[in-house]
Write a protein that holds these residues in place. Structure first.
Motif, PDB file in Angstrom:
ATOM      1  N   GLY A  39     -83.484 -35.918  35.528  1.00  0.00           N
ATOM      2  CA  GLY A  39     -83.740 -35.291  36.821  1.00  0.00           C
ATOM      3  C   GLY A  39     -82.458 -34.924  37.542  1.00  0.00           C
ATOM      4  O   GLY A  39     -82.328 -33.818  38.095  1.00  0.00           O
TER       5      GLY A  39
ATOM      6  N   VAL B  80     -89.724 -27.398  37.150  1.00  0.00           N
ATOM      7  CA  VAL B  80     -88.764 -26.974  38.174  1.00  0.00           C
ATOM      8  C   VAL B  80     -89.255 -25.771  38.971  1.00  0.00           C
ATOM      9  O   VAL B  80     -90.067 -24.980  38.504  1.00  0.00           O
ATOM     10  CB  VAL B  80     -87.399 -26.601  37.545  1.00  0.00           C
TER      11      VAL B  80
ATOM     12  N   MET C  83     -87.235 -29.961  41.970  1.00  0.00           N
ATOM     13  CA  MET C  83     -88.129 -30.388  40.900  1.00  0.00           C
ATOM     14  C   MET C  83     -89.539 -30.501  41.475  1.00  0.00           C
ATOM     15  O   MET C  83     -89.716 -30.689  42.668  1.00  0.00           O
ATOM     16  CB  MET C  83     -87.703 -31.762  40.371  1.00  0.00           C
TER      17      MET C  83
END
Length: 139
Positions: A32, A80, A44
């Motif tokens: 991440g 994303v 995200m």
């Protein structure tokens, strides 16, 4: 079959006995952070609980990342939102490169595959407002 929650690292240290296990959540966090550092990534995908957490100052760096282990192979899916106007293939390739490099550097694990899912675009207006364009059902 129960899903594996840890991956074990092989060590060739000779005199030291013991195991090193890395939680899937740690790998999600690493991926991440690596993804968020790529230029063109706006954010995200998160859940309602992660958005509430962010209001209280808690950041979940693993949101938008799903990791799975099978036969000592690590695979990942990242979800994303990209900034409007960027090249989706170029940013996706950079996400994959960054994730592979960071995971190998920090854990010595090889990422067998990483799938990038672009779930929306974020367009910034001249007024400073943002417009979220998405078809993501989890939003």
């Amino acid at each position: 079959m129960a899903e594996q929650k840890y991956v074990s690292l092989q060590q060739d240290s000779g005199k030291i006995n013991g195991n090193v296990e890395i939680s899937h959540q740690v790998i999600e966090i690493l991926l991440g952070i690596a993804t968020n550092q790529v230029e063109g990534v706006y954010e995200m995908r998160g859940t309602i609980s992660s958005r509430i957490d962010s209001l209280f100052g808690r950041i979940n760096h693993g949101k938008g990342v799903d990791v799975s282990f099978a036969d000592n192979q690590v695979s990942a899916d990242v979800y994303v939102y990209l900034e409007y106007g960027v090249s989706i293939p170029k940013v996706s390739l950079e996400i994959q490169k960054s994730a592979i490099e960071q995971l190998e550097f920090m854990t010595d694990l090889d990422l067998s595959e990483i799938n990038v899912h672009v779930v929306g675009l974020i367009a910034k207006k001249e007024t400073g407002d943002i417009e979220r364009v998405t078809t993501d059902k989890k939003e």
